[in-house]
Design a protein around this motif. Structure first.
Motif, PDB file in Angstrom:
ATOM      1  N   VAL A  64      -9.907   6.792   5.827  1.00  0.00           N
ATOM      2  CA  VAL A  64     -11.139   6.905   5.002  1.00  0.00           C
ATOM      3  C   VAL A  64     -10.506   5.807   3.989  1.00  0.00           C
ATOM      4  O   VAL A  64     -12.046   5.033   3.365  1.00  0.00           O
ATOM      5  CB  VAL A  64     -10.306   8.164   3.872  1.00  0.00           C
ATOM      6  CG1 VAL A  64     -11.479   8.078   3.219  1.00  0.00           C
ATOM      7  CG2 VAL A  64     -10.244   9.685   5.079  1.00  0.00           C
ATOM      8  N   ALA A  65      -9.501   5.513   3.321  1.00  0.00           N
ATOM      9  CA  ALA A  65      -9.980   3.916   2.655  1.00  0.00           C
ATOM     10  C   ALA A  65     -10.404   2.807   3.211  1.00  0.00           C
ATOM     11  O   ALA A  65     -11.055   2.646   2.544  1.00  0.00           O
ATOM     12  CB  ALA A  65      -8.408   3.624   2.288  1.00  0.00           C
ATOM     13  N   ILE A  66     -10.316   2.423   4.219  1.00  0.00           N
ATOM     14  CA  ILE A  66     -10.760   1.632   5.651  1.00  0.00           C
ATOM     15  C   ILE A  66     -12.133   1.990   5.342  1.00  0.00           C
ATOM     16  O   ILE A  66     -13.123   0.740   4.799  1.00  0.00           O
ATOM     17  CB  ILE A  66     -10.386   1.460   6.494  1.00  0.00           C
ATOM     18  CG1 ILE A  66      -9.100   1.035   6.674  1.00  0.00           C
ATOM     19  CG2 ILE A  66     -12.011   0.582   7.335  1.00  0.00           C
ATOM     20  CD1 ILE A  66      -8.197   0.871   8.006  1.00  0.00           C
ATOM     21  N   VAL A 126       0.977  -1.309   0.371  1.00  0.00           N
ATOM     22  CA  VAL A 126       0.189   0.082   0.215  1.00  0.00           C
ATOM     23  C   VAL A 126       1.076   1.264   0.477  1.00  0.00           C
ATOM     24  O   VAL A 126       1.534   1.249   1.290  1.00  0.00           O
ATOM     25  CB  VAL A 126      -0.566   0.318   1.094  1.00  0.00           C
ATOM     26  CG1 VAL A 126      -1.686   1.931   0.979  1.00  0.00           C
ATOM     27  CG2 VAL A 126      -1.641  -1.503   1.247  1.00  0.00           C
ATOM     28  N   GLY A 127       0.187   2.163  -1.590  1.00  0.00           N
ATOM     29  CA  GLY A 127       2.024   3.148  -1.097  1.00  0.00           C
ATOM     30  C   GLY A 127       0.845   4.593  -1.295  1.00  0.00           C
ATOM     31  O   GLY A 127      -0.966   4.691  -1.992  1.00  0.00           O
ATOM     32  N   VAL A 128       1.454   5.952  -1.373  1.00  0.00           N
ATOM     33  CA  VAL A 128       0.846   6.976  -1.799  1.00  0.00           C
ATOM     34  C   VAL A 128       0.672   7.068  -3.686  1.00  0.00           C
ATOM     35  O   VAL A 128       1.207   7.480  -4.423  1.00  0.00           O
ATOM     36  CB  VAL A 128       1.598   8.120  -1.118  1.00  0.00           C
ATOM     37  CG1 VAL A 128       1.886   9.244  -1.403  1.00  0.00           C
ATOM     38  CG2 VAL A 128       2.527   8.218   0.470  1.00  0.00           C
ATOM     39  N   GLY A 129      -0.833   6.893  -3.727  1.00  0.00           N
ATOM     40  CA  GLY A 129      -0.598   6.536  -4.717  1.00  0.00           C
ATOM     41  C   GLY A 129      -0.127   5.395  -5.763  1.00  0.00           C
ATOM     42  O   GLY A 129      -0.270   4.914  -5.071  1.00  0.00           O
ATOM     43  N   GLY A 136      -8.139  13.012  -3.449  1.00  0.00           N
ATOM     44  CA  GLY A 136      -7.003  13.400  -2.349  1.00  0.00           C
ATOM     45  C   GLY A 136      -6.710  12.642  -1.519  1.00  0.00           C
ATOM     46  O   GLY A 136      -5.953  13.299  -0.353  1.00  0.00           O
ATOM     47  N   ILE A 137      -7.069  10.965  -0.845  1.00  0.00           N
ATOM     48  CA  ILE A 137      -6.635  10.830  -0.316  1.00  0.00           C
ATOM     49  C   ILE A 137      -5.611   9.908  -1.015  1.00  0.00           C
ATOM     50  O   ILE A 137      -4.133   9.628   0.420  1.00  0.00           O
ATOM     51  CB  ILE A 137      -7.339   9.610   0.364  1.00  0.00           C
ATOM     52  CG1 ILE A 137      -7.653   8.425   0.005  1.00  0.00           C
ATOM     53  CG2 ILE A 137      -8.487  10.224   1.013  1.00  0.00           C
ATOM     54  CD1 ILE A 137      -7.985   7.107   0.746  1.00  0.00           C
ATOM     55  N   ARG A 138      -4.413  10.305  -2.207  1.00  0.00           N
ATOM     56  CA  ARG A 138      -3.469   9.268  -2.704  1.00  0.00           C
ATOM     57  C   ARG A 138      -3.121   8.193  -1.533  1.00  0.00           C
ATOM     58  O   ARG A 138      -2.317   7.283  -1.428  1.00  0.00           O
ATOM     59  CB  ARG A 138      -2.220  10.282  -2.347  1.00  0.00           C
ATOM     60  CG  ARG A 138      -2.978  11.867  -2.319  1.00  0.00           C
ATOM     61  CD  ARG A 138      -2.840  11.529  -3.937  1.00  0.00           C
ATOM     62  NE  ARG A 138      -1.497  11.334  -4.815  1.00  0.00           N
ATOM     63  CZ  ARG A 138      -1.450  10.148  -5.723  1.00  0.00           C
ATOM     64  NH1 ARG A 138      -3.154  10.235  -6.177  1.00  0.00           N
ATOM     65  NH2 ARG A 138      -0.949   9.867  -6.514  1.00  0.00           N
ATOM     66  N   VAL A 139      -4.187   6.819  -2.022  1.00  0.00           N
ATOM     67  CA  VAL A 139      -3.763   5.482  -1.733  1.00  0.00           C
ATOM     68  C   VAL A 139      -3.393   5.116  -2.568  1.00  0.00           C
ATOM     69  O   VAL A 139      -5.150   4.558  -4.038  1.00  0.00           O
ATOM     70  CB  VAL A 139      -4.653   5.058  -0.361  1.00  0.00           C
ATOM     71  CG1 VAL A 139      -4.307   3.728  -0.489  1.00  0.00           C
ATOM     72  CG2 VAL A 139      -4.678   5.371   0.637  1.00  0.00           C
ATOM     73  N   GLY A 140      -2.594   4.404  -2.674  1.00  0.00           N
ATOM     74  CA  GLY A 140      -2.717   3.203  -3.975  1.00  0.00           C
ATOM     75  C   GLY A 140      -2.154   1.764  -3.468  1.00  0.00           C
ATOM     76  O   GLY A 140      -1.486   1.888  -2.485  1.00  0.00           O
TER      77      GLY A 140
END
Length: 378
Positions: free
Chosen positions: A263-265, A84-87, A231-235
């Motif tokens: 937020v992703a969860i 799991v990373g920043v975008g 906006g949360i930048r999760v990749g």
């Protein structure tokens, strides 16, 4: 001795052409330029005093809870397959840093494609081999025979980047073509398939489950697009446990913040997934509306690509019916500066002469866009 910044910065950084974001050009109006999800995020998570976020503590460096939810959602056998990373961009950069030696190794890309592959390679002082897509008749498909020829000729190529669906092409790649590259016996590197837009395909198209069979495969995805969480930048990256472990060992210790993780969860709970699915239905409907309307305009010559993503690429033509970059760029600027609607000019990309890339918006946004375009194109 006099300090000289240019004398101590790496030459490849001084020569770098940075990635140009959509917001670098225009940032107000109806924004249909960055392939964001106009229907909003797939969660109503709110930060409040009862959330018990423990912001005084560092976030979970392993993102254990999030990976469990991703495993179930993507039907992947183990959380050990996840990074799991920043975008998606962090996974792209990690793949280059992990597998390529600076000033020696190369990556292979298939233009027209996502610009960050080249930017990350240039930052890391890595060479770039380009094997263009088949752009005839707006196909935008990879040519496995040409990719294999390039791989056989240059053993310093360590990562092949394939974008499916493509950006800016919107075309999902044929599975048999991807398999042909993955199974090429003369190539000992990895194949990274970028699936940022895969949820917008009407038929299931992700190859994430293939990581069980192909130890040289990395699939990257993002919550920015279908989940509406740019906006949360999760990749994420999905791969063999061995590659995932290397990625997890190489990243910064606390790369994903507590706020982004929570937020992703929330989005990956049942209500969030249902909201995402509802938004997909709306996007598909508006995509069809947009394509049908654009085809009626006399100065739209073709709708290129497979239209498998949340955007459409329209090719504008001159009075002779020829693709026209000057005309397309003038329409792009007029839309943004006078009409309050921002799309993306893509005429400088291979096979995209005269093209505007238009993100699919809400019903009202699509209506306004079409009204403005009808005025400009008829």
């Amino acid at each position: 001795m006099v300090f000289s910044l240019s004398s101590i910065v790496r030459p490849n950084i001084l020569a770098l052409t940075p990635y140009r974001c959509a917001r670098d050009d225009y940032d107000t109006g109806i924004l249909l330029d960055a392939n964001e999800n106009s229907f909003g995020p797939a969660t109503k998570f709110e930060f409040n005093s009862d959330a018990n976020l423990q912001l005084e503590r560092y976030p979970d460096p392993h993102q254990t809870e999030l990976k469990k939810l991703l495993k179930d959602f993507r039907n992947v056998p183990s959380t050990d397959c996840f990074f799991v990373g920043v975008g998606s961009d962090e996974s792209i950069d990690l793949a280059i840093r992990v597998f390529c030696q600076p000033a020696r190794d190369k990556i292979l890309i298939c233009p027209p494609t996502y610009g960050m592959y080249s930017v990350c390679a240039n930052i890391n002082d890595i060479g770039i081999v380009k094997v263009p897509l088949d752009v005839s008749e707006g196909k935008f498909s990879i040519v496995p025979s040409e990719i294999k020829k390039a791989l056989a000729a240059d053993k310093t190529i360590k990562v092949v980047f394939l974008c499916s669906p493509g950006n800016p092409t919107g075309t999902v790649l044929r599975e048999d073509d991807i398999k042909e590259v993955l199974e090429f016996e003369e190539y000992a590197g990895v194949v990274l398939v970028d699936e940022a837009y895969v949820d917008f395909c009407k038929s299931p198209s992700s190859i994430a489950s293939w990581v069980e069979k192909y130890p040289n495969l990395i699939v990257i995805q993002t919550l920015s697009k279908s989940f509406g969480l740019a906006g949360i930048r999760v990749g994420i990256a999905i791969s063999s446990p061995d590659i995932a472990a290397i990625f997890n060992n190489t990243k910064a210790p606390y790369n994903v913040s507590t706020l982004a993780s929570r937020v992703a969860i929330s989005a990956l709970q049942k209500p969030g997934i249902e909201k995402m699915a509802d938004n997909l239905q709306n996007i598909w409907r508006q995509r069809d509306v947009l394509i049908s309307a654009l085809k009626t305009f006399p100065r739209v010559g073709a709708i290129l690509g497979g239209n498998d993503a949340n955007f459409v690429m329209a090719q504008l033509v001159n009075s002779k019916g020829e693709p026209d970059n000057d005309f397309a760029f003038a329409v792009y600027r007029r839309l943004a500066e006078s009409e309050g609607v921002v799309v993306r000019f893509r005429g400088s990309e291979l096979g995209c002469k005269g093209c505007l890339r238009i993100s699919v918006g809400t019903d009202q946004e699509t209506l306004i866009l079409l009204q403005k375009l009808k005025f400009l194109l008829t």
